[in-house]
Write a protein that holds these residues in place. Sequence first.
Motif: not given
Ligand SMILES: [Zn+2]
Length: 288
Positions: A80-81, A181, A215, A237
């Motif tokens: 991830d990321h 996020h 996300h 996510h």
């Molecule tokens: Zn994310």
Amino acid sequence: MESLRQALSEAEKRNVAIGHFNISDLAALRAIVDAARELKLPVLIGVSEGEREFIGTRTAAALVRSLRDESQFPIFLNADHTHSLEKVKEVAEAGYDEVLFDGSKLPFEENLKQSKRAVEIAKSIRPEIVVEGEIGYIGSSSAILEKRPEESLRLTQPEEARQFADETGVDVVAPAVGNMHGLLREMISGEAHKHLDVARIGAIKQAAGKFMTLHGGSGTADKDFVAAIKAGMNIVHVNTELRLAWRKGVEEGLQKDPNEVAPYKILPAAYQRVFQVVRERLTLFNSD
Ligand SMILES: [Zn+2]
């Protein structure tokens, strides 16, 4: 064993999404895998750069591989990321099923150039790896926030998504569509929710013609999740909700017996809490 690419095609066909959940420890990993197995659904385990640093990049791959072999169940691993091309190389070599190269903080042209390079590097090492790219800023920390990051208010344009998908060759596009996020404080109690621009999701899907990831799913209204998946999101996510559940569980486990020191007697409460969140989210992402 089914590949992640096959699982994504299957999800696309059925208009459902694969749940993606981040881990920092074995209690959460087992809880996620057990919930997915109970529901007989494929699942993606995510480890960000910070989470990989804590668990170990290769250790995370070995853990997921051993669970997959043992259960003969489609459990996949995503880096991830990932912010650098060196790290893209590292996770491709470690055998990850997916890598998200996140150049979303870079100027658009630079993000395009580097994402293209990420695709070339990852696939030269591991041709079957799924590469995701991100456009539009949606905040960076899966934490409890006091206010919404201002940059996250700008939504991805369908035209830039088309150009990004065409020129980089990514398999999956992660756009900014009202998602973010982290969680705002008022979202913890459930009195406030994130709302998604579903029409924009549909327009981006049509323009880009790729798999898409949502996300920052934590705290999103249930009906927005369902509509976003119908409009073309293939992966969703969820991280902050899981972190909250884990923490509550650890606190419960510690309170139950202040003299207890065996981690395997304290952590089952965290396992239980995480299991419940994952089971609820996976059920929602797969509702017809
Ligand atoms: Zn994310």
